[in-house]
Scaffold this active site. Sequence first.
Site, PDB file in Angstrom:
ATOM      1  N   ALA A 165       0.285  10.276 -12.663  1.00 56.82           N
ATOM      2  CA  ALA A 165      -0.923  10.060 -13.475  1.00 56.82           C
ATOM      3  C   ALA A 165      -2.024  10.942 -12.895  1.00 56.82           C
ATOM      4  O   ALA A 165      -2.671  10.581 -11.919  1.00 56.82           O
ATOM      5  CB  ALA A 165      -1.331   8.591 -13.444  1.00 56.82           C
TER       6      ALA A 165
ATOM      7  N   ASP B 294       0.869  -1.174   0.000  1.00 58.06           N
ATOM      8  CA  ASP B 294       0.000   0.000   0.000  1.00 58.06           C
ATOM      9  C   ASP B 294       0.911   1.230   0.000  1.00 58.06           C
ATOM     10  O   ASP B 294       1.637   1.462   0.981  1.00 58.06           O
ATOM     11  CB  ASP B 294      -0.873  -0.038   1.268  1.00 58.06           C
ATOM     12  CG  ASP B 294      -1.770   1.183   1.383  1.00 58.06           C
ATOM     13  OD1 ASP B 294      -1.513   2.200   0.716  1.00 58.06           O
ATOM     14  OD2 ASP B 294      -2.731   1.122   2.168  1.00 58.06           O
TER      15      ASP B 294
ATOM     16  N   TYR C 124     -11.931  12.400  -5.453  1.00 57.80           N
ATOM     17  CA  TYR C 124     -10.976  12.050  -6.523  1.00 57.80           C
ATOM     18  C   TYR C 124     -10.360  13.317  -7.101  1.00 57.80           C
ATOM     19  O   TYR C 124      -9.136  13.451  -7.195  1.00 57.80           O
ATOM     20  CB  TYR C 124     -11.721  11.271  -7.593  1.00 57.80           C
ATOM     21  CG  TYR C 124     -10.889  10.806  -8.775  1.00 57.80           C
ATOM     22  CD1 TYR C 124      -9.895   9.836  -8.609  1.00 57.80           C
ATOM     23  CD2 TYR C 124     -11.120  11.307 -10.060  1.00 57.80           C
ATOM     24  CE1 TYR C 124      -9.153   9.386  -9.710  1.00 57.80           C
ATOM     25  CE2 TYR C 124     -10.393  10.857 -11.147  1.00 57.80           C
ATOM     26  CZ  TYR C 124      -9.412   9.893 -10.973  1.00 57.80           C
ATOM     27  OH  TYR C 124      -8.682   9.446 -12.052  1.00 57.80           O
TER      28      TYR C 124
ATOM     29  N   LYS D 123      -6.435   9.314   0.427  1.00 53.86           N
ATOM     30  CA  LYS D 123      -5.131   8.962   1.013  1.00 53.86           C
ATOM     31  C   LYS D 123      -4.092   8.652  -0.062  1.00 53.86           C
ATOM     32  O   LYS D 123      -2.934   9.066   0.039  1.00 53.86           O
ATOM     33  CB  LYS D 123      -5.276   7.757   1.958  1.00 53.86           C
ATOM     34  CG  LYS D 123      -5.821   8.145   3.326  1.00 53.86           C
ATOM     35  CD  LYS D 123      -5.969   6.941   4.238  1.00 53.86           C
ATOM     36  CE  LYS D 123      -4.641   6.416   4.712  1.00 53.86           C
ATOM     37  NZ  LYS D 123      -4.808   5.277   5.650  1.00 53.86           N
TER      38      LYS D 123
ATOM     39  N   GLY E  63       8.775  10.898  -2.374  1.00 53.77           N
ATOM     40  CA  GLY E  63       9.898  10.676  -1.463  1.00 53.77           C
ATOM     41  C   GLY E  63      10.841   9.631  -2.006  1.00 53.77           C
ATOM     42  O   GLY E  63      12.075   9.774  -1.921  1.00 53.77           O
TER      43      GLY E  63
HETATM   44  P1  NAD Z   1      -7.229   0.846 -11.967  1.00 60.42           P
HETATM   45  O1  NAD Z   1      -8.187   0.865 -10.819  1.00 60.42           O
HETATM   46  O2  NAD Z   1      -7.321  -0.275 -12.927  1.00 60.42           O
HETATM   47  O3  NAD Z   1      -5.730   0.903 -11.434  1.00 60.42           O
HETATM   48  C1  NAD Z   1      -5.357   1.553 -10.252  1.00 60.42           C
HETATM   49  C2  NAD Z   1      -4.418   0.639  -9.488  1.00 60.42           C
HETATM   50  O4  NAD Z   1      -3.954   1.301  -8.305  1.00 60.42           O
HETATM   51  C3  NAD Z   1      -5.106  -0.650  -9.034  1.00 60.42           C
HETATM   52  O5  NAD Z   1      -4.348  -1.776  -9.404  1.00 60.42           O
HETATM   53  C4  NAD Z   1      -5.171  -0.496  -7.504  1.00 60.42           C
HETATM   54  O6  NAD Z   1      -5.168  -1.732  -6.826  1.00 60.42           O
HETATM   55  C5  NAD Z   1      -3.951   0.363  -7.244  1.00 60.42           C
HETATM   56  N1  NAD Z   1      -3.997   1.093  -5.973  1.00 60.42           N
HETATM   57  C6  NAD Z   1      -4.977   1.918  -5.510  1.00 60.42           C
HETATM   58  N2  NAD Z   1      -4.655   2.380  -4.293  1.00 60.42           N
HETATM   59  C7  NAD Z   1      -3.426   1.877  -3.971  1.00 60.42           C
HETATM   60  C8  NAD Z   1      -2.547   2.005  -2.858  1.00 60.42           C
HETATM   61  N3  NAD Z   1      -2.871   2.756  -1.790  1.00 60.42           N
HETATM   62  N4  NAD Z   1      -1.371   1.342  -2.888  1.00 60.42           N
HETATM   63  C9  NAD Z   1      -1.016   0.577  -3.946  1.00 60.42           C
HETATM   64  N5  NAD Z   1      -1.809   0.419  -5.047  1.00 60.42           N
HETATM   65  C10 NAD Z   1      -3.006   1.062  -5.052  1.00 60.42           C
HETATM   66  O7  NAD Z   1      -7.386   2.254 -12.723  1.00 60.42           O
HETATM   67  P2  NAD Z   1      -6.685   2.789 -14.055  1.00 60.42           P
HETATM   68  O8  NAD Z   1      -7.744   3.173 -15.005  1.00 60.42           O
HETATM   69  O9  NAD Z   1      -5.621   1.885 -14.477  1.00 60.42           O
HETATM   70  O10 NAD Z   1      -6.038   4.153 -13.519  1.00 60.42           O
HETATM   71  C11 NAD Z   1      -4.660   4.252 -13.243  1.00 60.42           C
HETATM   72  C12 NAD Z   1      -4.301   5.699 -12.932  1.00 60.42           C
HETATM   73  O11 NAD Z   1      -4.597   6.524 -14.059  1.00 60.42           O
HETATM   74  C13 NAD Z   1      -5.049   6.285 -11.746  1.00 60.42           C
HETATM   75  O12 NAD Z   1      -4.182   7.100 -11.002  1.00 60.42           O
HETATM   76  C14 NAD Z   1      -6.133   7.120 -12.397  1.00 60.42           C
HETATM   77  O13 NAD Z   1      -6.526   8.185 -11.582  1.00 60.42           O
HETATM   78  C15 NAD Z   1      -5.434   7.587 -13.659  1.00 60.42           C
HETATM   79  N6  NAD Z   1      -6.404   7.921 -14.728  1.00 60.42           N
HETATM   80  C16 NAD Z   1      -7.007   6.940 -15.454  1.00 60.42           C
HETATM   81  C17 NAD Z   1      -7.920   7.289 -16.451  1.00 60.42           C
HETATM   82  C18 NAD Z   1      -8.590   6.259 -17.344  1.00 60.42           C
HETATM   83  O14 NAD Z   1      -9.356   6.652 -18.219  1.00 60.42           O
HETATM   84  N7  NAD Z   1      -8.330   4.969 -17.215  1.00 60.42           N
HETATM   85  C19 NAD Z   1      -8.242   8.639 -16.665  1.00 60.42           C
HETATM   86  C20 NAD Z   1      -7.618   9.600 -15.874  1.00 60.42           C
HETATM   87  C21 NAD Z   1      -6.698   9.238 -14.920  1.00 60.42           C
END
Ligand code: NAD
Length: 318
Positions: A118, A60, A149, A95, A106
């Site tokens: 991202a 995490d 968010y 968080k 860090g």
């Molecule tokens: P996703 O939910 O498939 O992937 C996010 C990943 O982060 C997951 O595997 C989850 O388990 C992990 N995660 C969440 N909290 C965590 C923590 N505290 N510690 C470790 N791992 C943690 O979503 P995604 O679509 O792949 O999005 C990835 C990133 O891209 C995100 O930051 C999201 O905000 C950003 N984003 C995505 C889109 C999109 O269209 N897919 C658009 C804008 C921004």
Amino acid sequence: MDTNTVSVVTGGAGFLGSHLCDRLLADGHSVIAMDNLITGNVANIEHLAGNRSFRFIHHDVTEYIFLPGRVDYVFHFASPASPIDYLELPIQTLKVGALGTHKALGLARAKKSRFLLASTSEVYGDPLVHPQPESYWGNVNPIGPRGVYDEAKRFAEAMTMAYHRAHGVDTKIVRIFNTYGPRMRPRDGRVVPAFITEALKGEPITVFGDGRQTRSFCYVSDLVEGIVRLSRSDLHEPVNIGNPREMSVLDFALKIAAACGSGSAVIHKPLPVDDPKVRQPDIAQARARLQWEPRVTLEEGLSRTIDYFRSLLAKGAI
Ligand code: NAD
Ligand code: UDP
């Protein structure tokens, strides 16, 4: 371009993170994916098991990140990303955007590595400027349900710029617009998996509101190409990456039904609170500074994504 680098990808077991891991490995780099699997899935990276350039660490990232050895790039992708995920996980979302970004920065500072955040088009909220250039400061409701968010990402951007200015970390910020492709979770509630699943199962396609709200959809390989270019650039200001082809959600539903060869009818459900009415990236910066623009047409991208969901359906996974 540099070769044999070591990258940490937080959120590496998620949709976008896993595609980024694949791309970096294909380019000859080493990758450490770090994920707590809160919305991700090891199935997204299981094909990488046994690859000596790849390692998965279950962690995490809101907790201190200890990692021995060299790190050249930190890609911070960890965060719930679909509206239903972050509405179910409001505190975890805040968080990981705040504490998780701090920990990932860090790590980058300690390792003298480059850092890429991202971020998201949600920093523009329900935009009053259309299409959205990076210079637009946005129209966000901080206390609405989506605020967890939007504000987490806005804080993450501010923290990233602070580490750049105060500590000299070589940081980048990508503002990602709606991106789709294989490995999206069938039930993550985002419009692409929702509509494709409904169409393939012959269920009604649920359009929220009257469907006149617009989005612009980018295929995942185009996004990853833009991210790789940005990570290698000397840009520190945020850059939009997305596909400017905009359409209404209702038209999108009809397009997906046709592409799936589905006879599903469209039904309407209430529009979620603060659902942005329009969204389209202004990608002039990405074009001029990264020589990037999307290549995959919506028809081609949807066809690849529909094939993926068909294979899940055949396995009984949806
Ligand atoms: P996703 O939910 O498939 O992937 C996010 C990943 O982060 C997951 O595997 C989850 O388990 C992990 N995660 C969440 N909290 C965590 C923590 N505290 N510690 C470790 N791992 C943690 O979503 P995604 O679509 O792949 O999005 C990835 C990133 O891209 C995100 O930051 C999201 O905000 C950003 N984003 C995505 C889109 C999109 O269209 N897919 C658009 C804008 C921004
Ligand atoms: N939407 C919809 N039906 C669904 C899921 C989403 O009509 O089953 C709409 C949603 O209200 C929004 C658009 O599709 O206007 C995109 O939603 P998504 O959750 O994919 O991402 P957003 O762009 O809102 O973050």
